[in-house]
Enzyme design. Structure first.
Site, PDB file in Angstrom:
ATOM      1  N   GLU A   1       0.876  -1.168   0.000  1.00 10.77           N
ATOM      2  CA  GLU A   1       0.000   0.000   0.000  1.00 10.77           C
ATOM      3  C   GLU A   1       0.912   1.216   0.000  1.00 10.77           C
ATOM      4  O   GLU A   1       1.544   1.540   1.012  1.00 10.77           O
ATOM      5  CB  GLU A   1      -0.907  -0.015   1.230  1.00 10.77           C
ATOM      6  CG  GLU A   1      -2.105   0.910   1.110  1.00 10.77           C
ATOM      7  CD  GLU A   1      -1.825   2.304   1.627  1.00 10.77           C
ATOM      8  OE1 GLU A   1      -1.570   3.183   0.768  1.00 10.77           O
ATOM      9  OE2 GLU A   1      -1.850   2.527   2.830  1.00 10.77           O
TER      10      GLU A   1
ATOM     11  N   CYS B   1      -1.868   9.065   2.738  1.00 12.29           N
ATOM     12  CA  CYS B   1      -1.706   8.488   1.402  1.00 12.29           C
ATOM     13  C   CYS B   1      -2.966   8.666   0.572  1.00 12.29           C
ATOM     14  O   CYS B   1      -2.892   8.782  -0.652  1.00 12.29           O
ATOM     15  CB  CYS B   1      -1.317   7.020   1.495  1.00 12.29           C
ATOM     16  SG  CYS B   1      -2.487   6.007   2.425  1.00 12.29           S
TER      17      CYS B   1
END
Length: 506
Positions: free
Chosen positions: A253, A287
């Site tokens: 990720e 993010c």
């Protein structure tokens, strides 16, 4: 010494009983610069020993079954809920984010813990599958079995929510976990491991290793059955290369350059509120945070006016009254300043915010007239900045939003939000809300392209930490023994007729 610091010091002593030669590192508060903890740098041998212990614990944990694991995970969730203020205090101390945001982070992960524990059996348990006409004599079953030991390398920006998205789903699936938190937030990791040990005292099912990149590399090489990594794209490539040495699969990720699209019929007040939160919360260190806003030309000016008014009332600081905290990682400050300077040099201007930085405190910036190929629109800034651009249509908005190597998340405001969402190249899209895809425990979390691969959360997140096993048995003898040298010409003629009827009609 605070109670939190004392707890972490005792944790260090348990790590290193009898050791006097252990290398250590200090953790400093981003706001004050004060040392808030000292932790060991665990070596290759230390990490291998942890994985060995986890291997033994994994068998015991898997044997508890879904019901047994659910009971323990629910108890762990209860500890987090009851001690949310304490854990939030450690998060705030190590990352610099406001205490209220730290508590919110812990609160948002609780639904994910509950969902994983409750649904693991339904998603992963043994189930029957259908047979076809040629395979009517066969009965099939599929189940998803734990891999064994999962390594998790966590980030510092959301040191509770993000790693637990891997850790809890791996645990619910029946695996043991060895966790290496960021060197900027090891105290959070220590707290989580200690809390879990209170509800699972029998075996080291969930262990902690601390250190720098060398400790992370050791975890990659340690023989774990899978590694879950969260961090930058550049670091993910290094992790992949190291894991490739032992053919260890990973779920990655990575970063993003998420766009928000605002259509002409959007609720502008809601869109502005969402943009400010998604772009500036946690000082932009998310993010899935919004970094680019693309607004339909018919509402662009009104949107920008509302946005600048809202941002003008926000202030970053290290004091308790500040809504935005300091930048956690010192080296990131230079990246943020470089992106802002590049945007201004190329014709952009500051529409709201701005000001000199104070140590690791960077004030929010709303940038307009920024070229699409400027750093602020192409590279992950990971700071409190928003670029706002004008588009003529949703077709242009989608094209510009997709013009990136990243593909983690996106947001759409407008009545056509679902239609626009399906045309975006991203793993997740939130419509008329921000961070919605991350909050909903039943949907997968992850990206495409430079944003990584694999999924956490939801059914996909449970299956990510398992291996499927198919078991097929013969229920009765087939009239057409296809897998035999005893097959006759008559049988082959019959097979041809059956195939033509079943598959040849279209």
């Amino acid at each position: 010494m605070t109670t939190q610091q004392g707890t972490r010091q005792r944790r260090d002593e348990r790590f290193d009983a009898g050791r006097t030669d252990r290398a250590t590192f200090e953790v400093r508060s981003p706001g004050t610069g004060d040392v808030v903890g000292t932790y060991p740098v665990h070596t290759d041998d230390d990490v291998r020993d942890a994985v060995r212990r986890a291997r033994e614990a994994a068998a015991w944990w898997a044997d508890l079954g879904f019901a047994g694991r659910r009971e323990r995970l629910d108890a762990f969730r209860g500890i987090l809920a009851r001690r949310i203020q304490q854990l939030g205090g450690i998060v705030a101390e190590e990352t610099g984010k406001p205490h209220s945001d730290a508590v919110l982070e812990v609160a948002l992960v609780l639904d994910h813990l509950a969902w994983a524990a409750k649904h693991a059996e339904k998603v992963l348990g043994r189930r029957r599958v259908r047979s076809g006409m040629l395979t009517a004599h066969l009965a099939g079953e599929v189940e998803y079995k734990p891999l064994g030991v999962v390594g998790v390398i966590g980030p510092w920006n959301f040191p509770v929510f993000t790693p637990l998205g891997s850790i809890v789903f791996a645990l619910a699936a029946g695996n043991a976990v060895v966790f290496k938190p960021s060197e900027f937030s090891p105290g959070v990791g220590a707290w989580l491991v200690d809390a879990f040990a209170q509800v699972v005292p029998e075996q080291p099912v969930f262990q902690l290793v601390t250190g720098d990149g060398s400790t992370g590399a050791a975890l990659c090489r340690s023989g774990v059955d899978k590694l879950a990594f969260t961090g930058s794209t550049a670091t993910a490539k290094k992790v992949m290369a190291t894991c490739a040495e032992t053919l260890t699969p990973i779920v990655a990720e990575c970063g993003g350059k998420d766009a928000m699209i605002v259509d002409e019929d959007a609720d502008l007040d809601a869109a502005v509120d969402g943009a400010v939160w998604a772009g500036l919360m946690n000082a932009g260190q998310a993010c899935i945070g919004t970094e680019r806003v693309l607004v339909h030309e018919r509402v662009h000016d009104a949107f920008l006016a509302k946005l600048t008014a809202k941002v003008s009332g926000l202030r970053a600081g290290a004091d308790p009254e500040a809504k935005i905290g300091p930048i956690t990682m010192p080296s990131q400050v230079e990246v943020i300043e470089r992106h802002i300077a590049d945007a201004l040099e190329r014709g952009g201007r500051i529409a709201a915010g701005g000001g000199e930085r104070d140590g690791q405190v960077v004030q929010p910036h709303v940038l307009v007239d920024v070229p699409d190929d400027a750093l602020a629109n192409t590279e992950e800034t990971f700071g409190p900045t928003l670029t706002v651009g004008k588009v003529r249509s949703m077709e242009e908005a989608v094209a510009r939003a997709n013009a990136t190597s990243y593909g983690l998340g996106a947001t759409v405001y407008g009545k056509r939000g679902r239609e626009v969402a399906r045309r975006l190249r991203s793993g997740m899209v939130s419509v008329n809300a921000v961070f919605a895809a991350a909050q909903l425990a039943s949907v997968p979390f992850g990206g495409v392209g430079d944003s990584g691969f694999g999924r956490i959360h939801g059914p996909d997140g449970l299956r990510e930490f398992t291996a499927s096993q198919a078991v097929v048995r013969q229920r009765f003898k087939s009239a057409l023994p296809l897998t035999s040298f005893e097959r006759t010409a008559k049988m082959e003629e019959t097979l041809g007729k059956v195939v033509a009827i079943v598959h040849g009609r279209k």
